[in-house]
Design a protein around this motif. Structure first.
Motif, mmCIF file in Angstrom:
data_model
loop_
_atom_site.group_PDB
_atom_site.id
_atom_site.type_symbol
_atom_site.label_atom_id
_atom_site.label_comp_id
_atom_site.label_asym_id
_atom_site.label_seq_id
_atom_site.Cartn_x
_atom_site.Cartn_y
_atom_site.Cartn_z
ATOM 1 N N ALA A 1 -1.564 -13.994 15.879
ATOM 2 C CA ALA A 1 -2.433 -14.752 14.995
ATOM 3 C C ALA A 1 -3.631 -15.269 15.757
ATOM 4 C CB ALA A 1 -1.669 -15.904 14.360
ATOM 5 N N SER B 1 -2.250 -8.557 6.924
ATOM 6 C CA SER B 1 -3.012 -9.795 7.092
ATOM 7 C C SER B 1 -2.596 -10.907 6.120
ATOM 8 C CB SER B 1 -4.502 -9.524 6.901
ATOM 9 O OG SER B 1 -4.937 -8.548 7.816
ATOM 10 N N LYS B 2 -2.562 -12.111 6.694
ATOM 11 C CA LYS B 2 -2.370 -13.318 5.902
ATOM 12 C C LYS B 2 -3.369 -14.347 6.411
ATOM 13 C CE LYS B 2 0.950 -16.861 4.455
ATOM 14 N NZ LYS B 2 2.312 -17.420 4.659
ATOM 15 N N LEU C 1 -0.671 -19.656 18.536
ATOM 16 C CA LEU C 1 0.213 -20.009 17.425
ATOM 17 C C LEU C 1 1.355 -20.917 17.869
ATOM 18 C CD1 LEU C 1 0.174 -19.341 14.400
ATOM 19 C CD2 LEU C 1 1.913 -17.609 14.840
ATOM 20 N N LYS D 1 3.329 -21.923 8.073
ATOM 21 C CA LYS D 1 4.154 -20.802 8.518
ATOM 22 C C LYS D 1 3.270 -19.572 8.688
ATOM 23 C CE LYS D 1 8.506 -22.326 6.437
ATOM 24 N NZ LYS D 1 9.619 -21.973 5.500
ATOM 25 N N ALA D 2 3.295 -19.023 9.881
ATOM 26 C CA ALA D 2 2.464 -17.843 10.169
ATOM 27 C C ALA D 2 3.168 -16.969 11.199
ATOM 28 C CB ALA D 2 1.103 -18.274 10.688
ATOM 29 N N LYS D 3 2.938 -15.670 11.074
ATOM 30 C CA LYS D 3 3.552 -14.719 12.005
ATOM 31 C C LYS D 3 2.598 -14.361 13.133
ATOM 32 C CE LYS D 3 6.638 -12.431 8.670
ATOM 33 N NZ LYS D 3 6.995 -11.116 8.055
ATOM 34 N N LYS D 4 3.163 -13.998 14.269
ATOM 35 C CA LYS D 4 2.365 -13.487 15.397
ATOM 36 C C LYS D 4 2.108 -12.007 15.176
ATOM 37 C CE LYS D 4 4.392 -16.640 18.806
ATOM 38 N NZ LYS D 4 5.143 -16.716 20.070
ATOM 39 N N ILE E 1 -6.124 -19.834 10.044
ATOM 40 C CA ILE E 1 -5.164 -19.022 10.809
ATOM 41 C C ILE E 1 -5.155 -17.635 10.180
ATOM 42 C CG2 ILE E 1 -2.787 -18.737 11.584
ATOM 43 C CD1 ILE E 1 -2.418 -21.777 11.120
ATOM 44 N N SER F 1 -3.276 -14.225 10.417
ATOM 45 C CA SER F 1 -2.032 -13.673 10.968
ATOM 46 C C SER F 1 -1.967 -12.172 10.728
ATOM 47 C CB SER F 1 -0.847 -14.368 10.297
ATOM 48 O OG SER F 1 0.371 -13.835 10.722
ATOM 49 N N GLU F 2 -1.480 -11.430 11.733
ATOM 50 C CA GLU F 2 -1.306 -9.969 11.659
ATOM 51 C C GLU F 2 -2.570 -9.286 11.132
ATOM 52 O OE1 GLU F 2 3.233 -8.958 10.984
ATOM 53 O OE2 GLU F 2 2.504 -10.221 9.359
ATOM 54 N N SER F 3 -3.657 -9.615 11.765
ATOM 55 C CA SER F 3 -4.967 -9.113 11.354
ATOM 56 C C SER F 3 -5.006 -7.597 11.246
ATOM 57 C CB SER F 3 -6.023 -9.579 12.363
ATOM 58 O OG SER F 3 -7.253 -8.953 12.142
#
Length: 375
Positions: free
Chosen positions: A371, A352-353, A321, A366-369, A344, A346-348
């Motif tokens: 990812a 989740s996203k 990421l 924009k994505a969180k770790k 991507i 994210s936060e699987s």
């Protein structure tokens, strides 16, 4: 009550699933027995086919009734001059079958006095996990020495995050630990599974900040194990997929301490699945590659970028990421289509996203770790 069955003569009546379980236990203990049944199908032990008569018990010290037939049971009770076990009727049993955990010369019997065979099986399985392998037994060794010599370290993959994605083996192992060293990617709900008296030690490592360095973690694992503890090293995902589990295993085994690897589900597989992205697809994606964008010494790994032009290859990027800008730049430099679709996740499995984007916009999303990036 424990009964020494050697050299008693044992008769088993019936040849169904339960009878097989009883035969398995007796066979494991090296005991001889005879089985009689009026019918049999797919039974792995020798069976005498006949209808039961009370005279069949002549010469036997132990009789095990697995038929579930009240008539057979009542006949045995009315003419009893032997030790009797009747399946699912503990009130008429002279003895009970326990669950036996056995490794080498060490045997541990677990009994619920016939009340819950399933419970004894669960407890047996947990005990088997901590029994030492190839341990040299010596009556002269004191308690503390034996405790230290039989310690063990489990390196446990705790999956991508969600508790219900733990393996059954991981779940059962967590419940046996005296000490747990856990990473920042381990879901706090996983820690709730640990015994109340388990010592929990945070050893998380994130980019730019290591609560404990790897040498300190290795030393802690060894130190706790040498105190006779059952130690767990809890890691996100699979311990052998960019998890440094192998390095820890080598350092621990150098000290003569037993190690067991408990596998976990890696996000490299589960995250794409969550986004309904198959890692292989017949006729289109016949292979896949898992890479880390982050190397030792905070270096970036871009050695795989040229493989993006292989249409039949799915590439899954972990720890990428914060390296999206470098990945994008290198890919565009070698002529990869800027409109190439990229995902991507994210936060699987926890929060989740799923982002669908393109190579040219990869570093703008924009994505969180943590990812996972999927090409």
């Amino acid at each position: 009550m424990l009964i020494k069955l050697k050299p008693k003569n044992i008769l088993i009546i019936g040849a169904g699933k339960v009878a097989r379980q009883k035969c398995d236990v007796l066979n494991r203990l090296g005991l001889k027995f005879k089985v009689i049944a009026k019918e049999v199908e797919n039974f792995p032990y020798e069976v005498t086919i006949k209808k039961f008569e009370i005279s069949d018990t002549n010469g036997y010290d132990v009789v095990i009734d697995t038929t579930g037939c009240d008539k057979v049971t009542n006949t045995l009770l009315e003419n009893k001059n032997f030790l009797l076990n009747v399946v699912d009727k503990p009130e008429v049993c002279d003895f009970y079958f326990g669950s036996i955990a056995k490794k080498d010369d060490i045997s541990v019997l677990v009994s619920s006095n016939g009340k819950s065979p399933r419970l004894t099986q669960v407890i047996r399985d947990r005990i088997e996990k901590i029994l030492p392998t190839n341990y040299e037994i010596d009556r002269k060794k004191d308690y503390d020495t034996i405790k230290k010599e039989t310690s063990k370290v489990f390196i446990i993959g705790c999956g991508p995050g969600a508790v219900d994605l733990l393996t059954i083996r991981a779940y059962n192992t967590l419940k046996t630990l005296d000490v747990a060293l856990y990473d920042h990617l381990v879901n706090p709900e996983v820690l709730d599974i640990l015994p109340n008296n388990c010592e929990k030690i945070y050893v998380g490592k994130q980019k730019g900040y290591h609560h404990k360095n790897q040498d300190e973690i290795n030393e802690l694992l060894i130190q706790k194990a040498k105190k006779g503890k059952i130690v767990g090293r809890l890691k996100g995902g699979h311990p052998f997929v960019f998890g440094r589990g192998y390095e820890e295993m080598i350092e621990i085994t150098k000290e003569g301490i037993e190690v067991e690897i408990i596998e976990g589900l890696t996000s490299a597989i589960s995250a794409p699945s969550e986004a309904l992205i198959p890692v292989t697809l017949r006729g289109k994606k016949d292979s896949f590659m898992v890479v880390s964008a982050h190397l030792k010494g905070a270096r970036v790994n871009l050695n795989w970028i040229d493989l993006l032009d292989r249409e039949n290859l799915r590439i899954i990027v972990l720890m990428g990421l914060s390296r999206r800008k470098e990945i994008k730049q290198k890919a565009l430099e070698i002529g990869i289509n800027p409109k190439r679709e990229v995902y991507i996740i994210s936060e699987s499995s926890t929060n989740s996203k799923i982002i669908t984007t393109t190579l040219e916009n990869l570093d703008k999303e924009k994505a969180k770790k943590p990812a996972v990036i999927v090409f």
